[in-house]
Design an enzyme around this catalytic site. Structure first.
Site, short mmCIF file in Angstrom:
data_model
loop_
_atom_site.label_atom_id
_atom_site.label_comp_id
_atom_site.label_asym_id
_atom_site.label_seq_id
_atom_site.Cartn_x
_atom_site.Cartn_y
_atom_site.Cartn_z
N ALA A 12 1.22 -1.29 -0.23
CA ALA A 12 0.05 0.66 -0.36
C ALA A 12 0.82 1.26 -0.29
O ALA A 12 0.74 2.19 -0.98
CB ALA A 12 -0.73 0.17 1.18
N ARG A 40 5.76 -8.97 2.53
CA ARG A 40 6.96 -9.38 1.85
C ARG A 40 6.41 -10.96 1.85
O ARG A 40 7.21 -11.53 1.21
CB ARG A 40 8.38 -9.56 2.25
CG ARG A 40 9.29 -9.98 2.51
CD ARG A 40 10.28 -9.35 2.92
NE ARG A 40 11.78 -10.14 2.29
CZ ARG A 40 13.19 -9.87 3.08
NH1 ARG A 40 13.23 -8.93 4.23
NH2 ARG A 40 14.20 -10.34 3.04
N GLU A 109 -8.76 -20.17 -4.04
CA GLU A 109 -8.35 -20.01 -3.04
C GLU A 109 -10.04 -20.58 -1.89
O GLU A 109 -10.98 -20.02 -3.03
CB GLU A 109 -7.82 -18.58 -2.45
CG GLU A 109 -6.22 -18.78 -2.54
CD GLU A 109 -5.21 -17.85 -1.60
OE1 GLU A 109 -6.05 -16.40 -1.09
OE2 GLU A 109 -4.53 -17.91 -2.54
N HIS A 234 -5.78 -16.91 11.00
CA HIS A 234 -5.73 -17.76 9.61
C HIS A 234 -5.51 -19.81 9.54
O HIS A 234 -4.81 -19.59 11.07
CB HIS A 234 -3.91 -17.81 8.21
CG HIS A 234 -4.27 -18.43 7.45
ND1 HIS A 234 -3.74 -19.85 7.14
CD2 HIS A 234 -4.12 -17.91 6.54
CE1 HIS A 234 -3.52 -20.09 5.98
NE2 HIS A 234 -3.09 -18.82 5.79
N ARG A 280 -12.34 -18.86 5.94
CA ARG A 280 -11.33 -18.49 6.25
C ARG A 280 -11.56 -19.11 8.35
O ARG A 280 -11.10 -19.51 8.99
CB ARG A 280 -9.96 -17.43 7.27
CG ARG A 280 -9.83 -17.67 5.43
CD ARG A 280 -8.06 -16.61 5.64
NE ARG A 280 -7.77 -16.95 4.28
CZ ARG A 280 -6.86 -16.44 3.90
NH1 ARG A 280 -6.61 -15.34 4.57
NH2 ARG A 280 -5.79 -16.45 3.05
N HIS A 341 -3.51 -13.85 12.06
CA HIS A 341 -3.18 -13.38 10.22
C HIS A 341 -3.17 -11.77 10.70
O HIS A 341 -2.95 -11.28 9.15
CB HIS A 341 -3.76 -14.75 9.87
CG HIS A 341 -3.42 -14.37 8.10
ND1 HIS A 341 -1.77 -14.64 7.73
CD2 HIS A 341 -4.23 -14.06 7.03
CE1 HIS A 341 -1.92 -14.34 7.01
NE2 HIS A 341 -2.75 -14.45 6.29
N ARG A 376 -12.31 -11.01 5.90
CA ARG A 376 -11.55 -10.71 4.61
C ARG A 376 -11.48 -11.86 3.19
O ARG A 376 -11.08 -13.12 4.54
CB ARG A 376 -9.95 -10.60 5.09
CG ARG A 376 -9.34 -10.00 3.43
CD ARG A 376 -8.07 -9.29 3.93
NE ARG A 376 -7.23 -10.70 4.57
CZ ARG A 376 -6.50 -11.70 3.87
NH1 ARG A 376 -6.56 -11.25 2.39
NH2 ARG A 376 -5.52 -12.46 4.47
N SER A 381 -6.60 -8.85 0.51
CA SER A 381 -5.73 -7.21 1.09
C SER A 381 -4.42 -6.85 0.03
O SER A 381 -4.88 -5.70 0.29
CB SER A 381 -5.11 -8.04 2.30
OG SER A 381 -4.05 -9.74 1.44
#
Length: 532
Positions: A12, A40, A109, A234, A280, A341, A376, A381
């Protein structure tokens, strides 16, 4: 004086800085190295409807469905409509997304009804995005200060006009507890892109830099925070004693991996018709229930039925880590358990990244745009960060119409949820593990009123014991304690279970709670702080 001051260097912050650099002077402040962020370590990828078999409308429907009734639907429409254009931007910035027969490879996913997740390096998507954007930013000539910790957003006459920071006294880019310089940086537009707060919990997939600093900065300055009770755990983090928590991407289940309990049963099939690809929050709670039933610290993730070469090619990073831990993921079941998460809530913004404070913007995980609702959708994200980062720059360079954030869902407002307290003699860095264990036990995956009240009391006492923070680590601890109090306050207020917020004493979803909880300081409290 800068046109833009951007706090944070994940996807972002970097993407916003790159676009902003075309319109004025940019200063990027990051408390670690430019390349160190949650981005990352993102494995799965970034979602966008770019396939002929997919559409922004289908992506919208999946996002709203996952959000459990709390998505700001106008924000979701913006996210899914603008997603393909932002992917083109990343391709132009040389992000090396994986391809199959010359076409962009798309993964599946949980809770997605189409393959729409772009990935790079198999399961190293975040690394490649971070590397490409960092390189482009350096080439663009933007000013960057690494090892720079922001301690305050400066508010003058009701507007954000700058930030105060701690920076290393020497040439070292790493900001530790040694002597540091306090500096003031002024800017026309202050952008928070500082990421999440996973380090609040003892078990997390987040790196050490994810300490919720941007949330605390915004709250102290008078910005509104929303949806802090919704934290995503998660379902599948590698759980091996002696090894740090390591994310096993949702894409592994997307490619067909099974979850099995200690009896070898694929237990998700009796809980949800979507099995391992249920949302999730559903999968994480199911795993926690199986762990409690069997008295174990994990369940098993089984890939042994999948083609070995596909697994190694698709998940090289996970494969290498597992081998280092003595496991062959192509044949050995992986012990996995839930871990903190992603924060769905954050600094409340409108569709253009504006907060309730003029001059202050937010994007990425630190922001609450409303697109995630209570839960989410996987791989939205990274997308949210670039879509709303781009809109911040558009807003500051045009006369785009302002809108009210989350206008389609009512809000409950709580003023001054953090009690005033006199600072004490200090408790030191050793309090961090105690904070993390308290948050995990009382404000974690399953909550109840007694535990949440216990957390509020303990965290308030901890805040009272702290001396005025001087070093970066002391500021981080103070920030985490404050955000812990705010999160517990929102969680005890929401007397239902919805998405990432589960109350054992209120296990059902209540339609009357289709509303946001908004936390902020009153104007009087802000003035008292500023005078002091």
């Amino acid at each position: 004086m800068h046109d833009y001051i951007i706090i944070g260097s994940g996807i972002a912050g970097l993407f916003t800085a790159l676009l902003a650099s075309k319109h004025g002077s940019v200063l990027v402040l990051t408390k670690s190295a430019l390349e160190e962020s949650n981005t990352r370590y993102a494995q799965g990828g970034i979602a966008a409807a770019i396939s002929p078999e997919d559409s922004p409308r289908l992506h919208y429907d999946d996002t709203v469905s996952a959000g459990a009734g709390l998505c700001y639907e106008r924000a979701v429409e913006v996210l899914t409509r603008e997603a393909p254009g932002r992917i083109r931007d990343l391709l132009n910035l040389k992000v090396p997304f994986d391809r199959h027969d010359g076409e962009l490879a798309l993964g599946l996913e949980a809770a997605h009804r189409a393959r729409r997740v772009l990935h790079a390096g198999g399961d190293a998507t975040g690394y490649h995005i971070e590397h490409s954007l960092s390189r482009a930013l350096r080439d663009a000539g933007a000013s960057v200060i690494e090892g720079c910790f922001v301690t305050q957003i400066v508010i003058e006459e009701g507007r954000a006009t700058g930030v105060r920071t701690l920076a290393p006294a020497g040439n070292d880019k790493k900001l530790g507890d040694a002597a540091s310089l306090s500096m003031l940086h002024r800017g026309r537009h202050i952008v928070l892109a500082s990421g999440g707060a996973g380090q609040l919990f003892s078990h997390t997939t987040n790196p050490q830099v994810a300490t919720g600093d941007g949330l605390a900065l915004a709250y102290r300055a008078g910005a509104e925070l929303a949806d802090l009770e919704f934290y995503q755990f998660h379902p599948t983090a590698l759980a091996i004693p002696g090894f740090s928590t390591f994310l096993i991407s949702e894409a592994v289940r997307g490619e067909g991996a099974y979850l099995r309990n200690t009896d070898g049963e694929r237990f998700m099939l009796r809980i949800d018709s979507r099995g391992e690809l249920a949302p999730r929050d559903v999968v994480a709670r199911a795993i926690a229930a199986e762990m409690q039933r069997s008295g174990t610290t994990h369940v098993w993730l089984d890939l042994s039925h999948l083609p070995k070469e596909m697994v190694k090619r698709r998940f090289p990073t996970i494969d290498a880590y597992c081998r280092g831990a003595g496991l062959d993921m192509t044949t050995d079941p992986l012990p996995v358990a839930p871990a903190a998460h992603y924060l769905m809530g954050g600094v409340r913004t409108n569709l253009w990244g504006e907060t309730n404070l003029p001059g202050l913007y937010a994007c990425g995980e630190v922001a609450c745009t409303g697109v995630h609702g209570a839960n989410r959708l996987a791989s939205n994200s990274l997308l949210e960060g670039i879509v709303f980062g781009a809109r911040i720059v558009e807003r500051t360079t045009s006369s785009a119409e302002r809108d009210d954030p989350g206008a389609d869902v009512t809000a409950i407002r709580i003023s001054d949820p953090v009690p005033s307290c006199e600072k004490g003699s200090g408790v030191g860095q050793q309090s961090l593990p105690a904070l993390q264990e308290l948050m995990w036990d009382r404000v974690g995956l399953v909550r109840d009123e007694a535990g949440l009240h216990e957390a509020q009391i303990a965290l308030t006492a901890l805040l009272a014991e702290m001396s005025e923070p001087r070093t970066a680590s002391e500021h981080e601890l103070a920030n985490m304690i404050m955000i812990g109090i705010l999160m517990a306050t929102a969680a005890v207020e929401r007397r239902e279970s919805r998405g990432g917020h589960h109350r054992s004493d209120f296990p059902d979803t209540d339609p009357q709670w289709r509303r946001h909880i908004v936390l902020s300081k009153t104007a009087a409290a802000r003035c008292a702080r500023e005078v002091k």
